[in-house]
Scaffold this motif. Structure first.
Motif, short mmCIF file in Angstrom:
data_model
loop_
_atom_site.label_atom_id
_atom_site.label_comp_id
_atom_site.label_asym_id
_atom_site.label_seq_id
_atom_site.Cartn_x
_atom_site.Cartn_y
_atom_site.Cartn_z
N GLY A 124 0.81 -1.21 0.00
CA GLY A 124 0.00 0.00 0.00
C GLY A 124 0.85 1.26 0.00
N MET A 125 0.15 2.38 0.05
CA MET A 125 0.80 3.70 0.04
C MET A 125 1.24 4.08 1.45
SD MET A 125 1.57 6.37 -1.87
CE MET A 125 0.48 6.22 -3.28
N ILE A 126 2.51 4.51 1.57
CA ILE A 126 3.03 4.98 2.86
C ILE A 126 2.51 6.39 3.10
CG2 ILE A 126 5.10 5.51 4.21
CD1 ILE A 126 6.59 3.41 2.54
N LYS A 127 1.72 6.56 4.14
CA LYS A 127 1.11 7.87 4.43
C LYS A 127 2.00 8.74 5.30
CE LYS A 127 -2.51 8.59 3.19
NZ LYS A 127 -2.99 9.10 1.90
N SER A 128 2.74 8.15 6.26
CA SER A 128 3.62 8.92 7.14
C SER A 128 4.73 8.04 7.68
CB SER A 128 2.83 9.54 8.30
OG SER A 128 2.34 8.53 9.16
N VAL A 129 5.86 8.66 7.98
CA VAL A 129 7.02 7.98 8.57
C VAL A 129 7.44 8.76 9.80
CG1 VAL A 129 9.40 7.25 8.25
CG2 VAL A 129 7.77 7.04 6.36
N LYS A 130 7.62 8.10 10.92
CA LYS A 130 7.93 8.79 12.17
C LYS A 130 9.45 8.90 12.45
CE LYS A 130 3.60 9.41 12.88
NZ LYS A 130 3.01 10.75 12.68
N PRO A 131 10.17 7.79 12.71
CA PRO A 131 11.59 7.93 13.06
C PRO A 131 12.47 7.98 11.81
CG PRO A 131 10.97 5.65 13.24
CD PRO A 131 9.73 6.38 12.81
N THR A 132 13.73 8.41 12.02
CA THR A 132 14.72 8.38 10.96
C THR A 132 15.94 7.63 11.45
OG1 THR A 132 15.94 9.74 9.36
CG2 THR A 132 15.82 10.56 11.63
N LEU A 142 5.28 3.66 17.28
CA LEU A 142 4.81 3.84 15.91
C LEU A 142 5.97 4.20 14.98
CD1 LEU A 142 2.43 4.08 13.91
CD2 LEU A 142 2.25 6.51 14.57
N LEU A 143 6.08 3.45 13.88
CA LEU A 143 7.13 3.71 12.90
C LEU A 143 6.57 4.36 11.64
CD1 LEU A 143 9.11 0.32 13.11
CD2 LEU A 143 9.57 2.45 14.34
N ALA A 144 5.44 3.85 11.15
CA ALA A 144 4.87 4.39 9.90
C ALA A 144 3.39 4.05 9.83
CB ALA A 144 5.60 3.81 8.69
N GLU A 145 2.70 4.76 8.93
CA GLU A 145 1.30 4.47 8.63
C GLU A 145 1.17 4.18 7.14
OE1 GLU A 145 -1.25 7.01 11.87
OE2 GLU A 145 -0.41 8.13 10.17
N VAL A 146 0.47 3.09 6.81
CA VAL A 146 0.35 2.62 5.43
C VAL A 146 -1.13 2.44 5.08
CG1 VAL A 146 0.98 0.83 3.77
CG2 VAL A 146 2.58 1.44 5.60
N GLU A 147 -1.52 2.92 3.90
CA GLU A 147 -2.89 2.72 3.41
C GLU A 147 -2.91 1.46 2.54
OE1 GLU A 147 -4.83 4.93 0.01
OE2 GLU A 147 -5.74 5.93 1.76
N ARG A 158 4.46 -0.86 13.74
CA ARG A 158 5.10 -0.56 15.02
C ARG A 158 6.38 -1.38 15.20
NH1 ARG A 158 2.20 2.54 18.44
NH2 ARG A 158 0.03 2.99 17.80
N SER A 159 7.26 -0.88 16.06
CA SER A 159 8.56 -1.53 16.28
C SER A 159 8.38 -2.79 17.12
CB SER A 159 9.54 -0.59 16.97
OG SER A 159 10.76 -1.24 17.23
N PRO A 160 8.91 -3.93 16.68
CA PRO A 160 8.79 -5.17 17.46
C PRO A 160 9.79 -5.25 18.62
CG PRO A 160 9.92 -5.60 15.41
CD PRO A 160 9.52 -4.16 15.35
N ILE A 161 10.87 -4.43 18.59
CA ILE A 161 11.88 -4.45 19.65
C ILE A 161 12.28 -3.02 19.99
CG2 ILE A 161 12.81 -6.69 18.93
CD1 ILE A 161 15.21 -5.15 17.73
N SER A 162 12.95 -2.86 21.11
CA SER A 162 13.59 -1.58 21.45
C SER A 162 14.97 -1.55 20.83
CB SER A 162 13.69 -1.41 22.97
OG SER A 162 12.41 -1.38 23.56
N GLY A 163 15.38 -0.41 20.34
CA GLY A 163 16.71 -0.32 19.73
C GLY A 163 16.90 0.97 18.99
N VAL A 164 17.82 0.94 18.01
CA VAL A 164 18.17 2.11 17.22
C VAL A 164 17.86 1.81 15.76
CG1 VAL A 164 20.05 3.64 16.50
CG2 VAL A 164 19.99 2.74 18.84
N GLN A 179 9.49 -5.00 0.57
CA GLN A 179 10.83 -4.58 1.00
C GLN A 179 10.85 -4.29 2.50
OE1 GLN A 179 8.64 -2.58 -0.48
NE2 GLN A 179 9.07 -0.39 -0.14
N VAL A 180 12.08 -4.32 3.06
CA VAL A 180 12.28 -3.97 4.47
C VAL A 180 12.17 -2.45 4.60
CG1 VAL A 180 13.87 -3.98 6.43
CG2 VAL A 180 13.74 -5.96 4.91
N LEU A 181 11.28 -1.99 5.46
CA LEU A 181 11.10 -0.55 5.65
C LEU A 181 12.09 0.00 6.69
CD1 LEU A 181 7.20 -0.31 5.69
CD2 LEU A 181 8.76 -0.12 3.74
N PHE A 182 12.31 -0.77 7.77
CA PHE A 182 13.20 -0.31 8.86
C PHE A 182 14.07 -1.47 9.34
CE2 PHE A 182 9.29 2.15 9.07
CZ PHE A 182 9.74 3.46 9.16
N TYR A 183 15.37 -1.15 9.58
CA TYR A 183 16.28 -2.07 10.26
C TYR A 183 16.51 -1.50 11.66
CZ TYR A 183 17.53 -4.26 5.79
OH TYR A 183 17.51 -4.94 4.59
#
Length: 339
Positions: A124-132, A142-147, A158-164, A179-183
């Motif tokens: 879907g379409m990525i509507k917003s991205v929170k962290p960088t 919350l990491l991102a919102e997708v339609e 949402r993030s499955p773990i605490s980290g960087v 694709q992987v959105l966040f590592y």
């Protein structure tokens, strides 16, 4: 038997001057030749006193080597104030528990549970991205919102773990596919993975303590696992440690000292105390202001202490820091005596 004499230069000067005045008063009718002879004698004494005062003012003049006795010039005397200024410190010879270690090498790594690859559940379409990249996130943040393309409803990632966040491939307006959105990586705990070759495998076991040396820092951990390394001629010993303070990074090369055995030495000294004087190993033993080189026979050793088989008894006070300064003073004194 060693003999030392402390003489106050100031007192000698006063005695000399008073003596000269007394002689002059008691011999008012001395001849001109006698007066000149006395004047030359006292002038020579005064020059000697000035030279002695200069030597006392010099720090090295406070150190007087003693060439007499059983060890010849292997003893010297140093004021406590000068020893403290030079950083010379002492410890007491005593019984110590020594840790026998084997040295291993490896690198730092993260556990598989400490790295998360976050993807969108539905295309879907990525509507917003929170962290960088570089932002710290908590589990459930919350990491991102997708339609969603199918339902056209917006859902949250949402993030499955605490980290960087170490990488992200998500920008508003882009399409999320597979694709992987966040590592996201958590480096609060790291693993030191050491290579254990066949000659070491009989000694290294799970549960043993290992001291880890990384970037001149020393950490302590316990071997949690010993696992095979695929297509390698060694095993991997994995040691976990808390990394919240040191903040070391994965991939860093490290050295490990694995404690494989322990024993108690009746007498042991710090390794830094051992010096070589006249082709003999020994330590400098302190008695009041005197430092004497005492030959010793050494046995087993660990990273800090060495066993003393003969030459010292418990209770002897020995130099454990900057003993090389005492050695240098003695060698200088021996060179001066030779000339």
């Amino acid at each position: 038997m060693k003999h030392y004499m402390y003489i106050s230069i100031f007192a000698l000067s006063i005695v000399s001057i008073l003596g000269y005045a007394t002689e002059s008063a008691n011999a008012p009718h001395a001849t001109k030749q006698e007066r000149e002879s006395r004047h030359e004698h006292h002038s020579a004494e005064e020059n000697d006193h000035r030279q002695s005062r200069k030597e006392v003012a010099s720090p090295t003049a406070k150190v007087s080597s003693n060439p007499e006795g059983a060890h010849g010039a292997q003893a010297t005397r140093i004021d406590d104030a000068l020893a403290q200024q030079a950083g010379i410190a002492t410890s007491v010879a005593s019984s110590q528990t020594l840790n026998l270690t084997t040295v291993v090498y490896g690198s730092l790594a993260t556990g598989p549970e400490q790295l998360s690859h976050v993807r969108a559940r539905y295309p879907g379409m990525i509507k917003s991205v929170k962290p960088t990249v570089g932002d710290e996130v908590e589990r459930g943040q919350l990491l991102a919102e997708v339609e969603s393309n199918e339902s056209l409803k917006t859902y949250q990632v949402r993030s499955p773990i605490s980290g960087v966040v170490i990488q992200h491939h998500a920008n508003s307006g882009e399409v999320a596919q597979d694709q992987v959105l966040f590592y996201i990586a958590n480096f609060e705990t790291l693993w030191a993975e050491f290579r254990i070759y066949p000659a070491q495998q009989s000694q290294v076991k799970a549960g043993q303590t290992a001291h880890i040396v990384a970037n001149d820092e020393e950490l302590t951990g316990t071997i949690r696992h010993i696992i095979p390394a695929l297509d390698k001629p060694y095993l991997l010993a994995r040691v976990s440690f808390d990394n919240r303070v040191k903040r070391l990074t994965p991939g860093l090369l490290v050295e490990g000292h694995v404690i494989v055995d322990k024993f108690t030495a009746s007498v042991a000294v710090e390794k830094a105390a051992i010096q070589t004087v006249g082709n003999q190993l020994g330590v400098f033993v302190k008695d009041k202001n005197e430092y004497e080189f005492v030959p010793v026979t050494i046995g087993r050793q660990d990273d800090r202490y060495v066993e003393v088989l003969s030459g010292l008894i418990p209770g002897h006070v020995y130099v454990n820091k900057n003993s090389y300064l005492i050695k240098a003073d003695i060698e200088k004194s021996e060179a001066e005596h030779e000339h």
